[in-house]
Design an enzyme around this catalytic site. Structure first.
Site: not given
Length: 463
Positions: A109-111, A114, A142
């Site tokens: 999900f951090k894509d 980021l 992360t």
């Protein structure tokens, strides 16, 4: 829109400054001076937008010092690397909705935040003819998402700390096999909390931060939290249209309070619609104890099959604390000083009642997590990763007549051992994960000492 610190020690700044500042210079976290609440008419217009179009509209409320065309290009470029046309599809499985947040380049999900933040950093640095050295800590996803967001970009080096032996083998390989020369992976001999403490301490050394132009990519960076607000609003629209309802609940597996804080902001922005957020933890339950008992006190970090949540100090908690304490920076500063000295905070019955209007919470054991992966697969044929399983299990505990939307935060193939333990086989491996084991690794092992990390950064920083 202007931005302030939770601790009240900086003059209000515009959005661009928040991106490059990361942690506020008084040690606090950056927040907008107000949270806009959009009208019913605006929400109606937003419902028909694509994900990238919705992201542009939401971000425009907060990033009003970036020209519209430039912001639109940054958003479109960020999500062009995603493998699913909807970016974040929402699928119904049995009695629960799954918001799939793992279709980006590192399958986490951090894509979503980021990829956007990497573009934004490069845009601002080129505009200002500046260089940046990103310093971050990761408990799992992360690090690789941050690295993939800025690898090979102009004017940026990135230094990622991770706890040696405490992230999944695939998570480690995704970080350490990136060949770009602007990427530095540091395996720290300690826990994630040690990594996070080192990073925060270095940022608090203002002379060092200034000399080496340090930037933050962890969820202490406001732009990252902001980008995550979008998928809550997106999923809310998809589900109320399908179910013909007015209210939903979200279940969020969290350790650092960043993802669920984005949900809290979404709840404030759209007004009625998100009834409450289910805060799901594993055995590292400091946040569950806070919601259920008003007890925010440190315990020992327990290693689990959901390692990205193996956290005791939730770095984004201070942002919510600011609102809980009636937006009074002096009270936040006093509370955080007390926490740093004693390792605990207590809250009044009135404050706990206020928390419970926003959150429900449950701690899910590893045994329950494995059982949820197995039973969900048996009933629906859908494979959950262990973090998502924590969220789904907690979601079922608070399922009522409202639709429950569980955030799927990682692709199950990132945690093959846990999945195999639950269902007897490893999940199918996507193309992007094949062959990682054969690639050369680039990693430096360091003790959990602030000075050793500073020394490495100083030797390898862009200046």
């Amino acid at each position: 829109m202007r931005y302030i610190s939770t601790r009240g020690g900086i003059n209000p700044i515009p959005f661009k400054e928040t991106v490059l500042m990361g942690l506020a210079e008084d040690g606090g976290l950056i927040l907008p001076d107000n949270i806009p609440q959009v009208s019913a008419n605006t929400l109606y217009l937003w419902r028909g937008l694509s994900y990238s179009e919705l992201a542009f509209e939401v971000l425009s409320l907060f990033a009003d010092d970036i020209p519209g065309d430039d912001l639109k290009n940054l958003v479109e470029k960020a999500y062009s690397s995603f493998s699913h046309p909807e970016i974040c599809p929402v699928v119904k499985k049995g009695d629960i909705w799954i918001l799939e947040l793992f279709h980006g380049p590192t399958l986490a999900f951090k894509d979503i935040a980021l990829q956007f933040l990497g573009n934004l950093f490069e845009y601002l640095l080129i505009e200002r003819k500046q260089k940046m050295n990103i310093l971050g800590a990761t408990s799992g996803d992360t690090g690789s998402a941050a690295i993939y967001g800025v690898r090979g970009r102009q004017n940026i080096n990135i230094f990622i700390l991770f706890p040696k032996g405490r992230v999944s083998p695939i998570q480690e390989l995704q970080m350490t096999t990136v060949p770009d020369q602007n990427v530095f992976c540091l395996a720290i001999e300690g826990t994630f909390d040690d990594c996070q403490y080192i990073v925060k301490s270095i940022f608090n050394d203002l002379d060092f931060k200034k000399k080496y132009s340090l930037g933050a990519v962890n969820s202490i960076n406001w732009a990252r939290v902001l980008a995550q607000v979008v998928y809550y609003i997106w999923a809310y629209f998809r589900v109320i249209e399908s179910e013909k309802v007015k209210e939903v609940r979200f279940s969020v597996p969290t350790g650092n309070f960043g993802d669920i804080f984005a949900g809290y902001l979404a709840k404030r922005i759209i007004g009625k619609g998100i009834e409450r957020l289910v805060l799901a933890t594993n055995e590292n339950d400091i946040l569950t104890r806070f919601v259920n008992k008003g007890d925010y006190s440190l315990g020992q970090v327990t290693s689990t099959i959901s390692p990205s949540m193996d956290i005791q100090i939730a770095s984004n908690f201070e942002r919510y604390l600011y609102y809980l304490l009636n937006e009074e920076p002096s009270r936040v500063r006093e509370a955080m000083e007390h926490f740093s000295q004693t390792g605990k905070l207590a809250f009044s019955a009135e404050e706990i009642a206020k928390v419970k209007k926003d959150f429900l919470s449950a701690s899910i054991s590893q045994k329950e997590t494995l059982a949820m992966i197995a039973s969900f697969y048996e009933k629906t044929g859908y494979v959950l990763d262990p973090h998502t399983a924590v969220g789904v299990a907690a979601g079922f505990k608070f399922k009522d007549e409202r639709p429950m939307i569980a955030l799927a935060t990682a692709h199950p193939a990132k945690f093959p051992e846990a999945v195999k333990q639950a269902i007897g086989r490893e999940p199918e491996k996507p193309e992007s994960l094949k062959g990682l084991e054969e690639k050369p690794k680039r990693v430096k092992v360091l003790p959990a000492k602030i000075e050793k990390v500073k020394e490495f950064v100083a030797q390898n920083a862009l200046i």
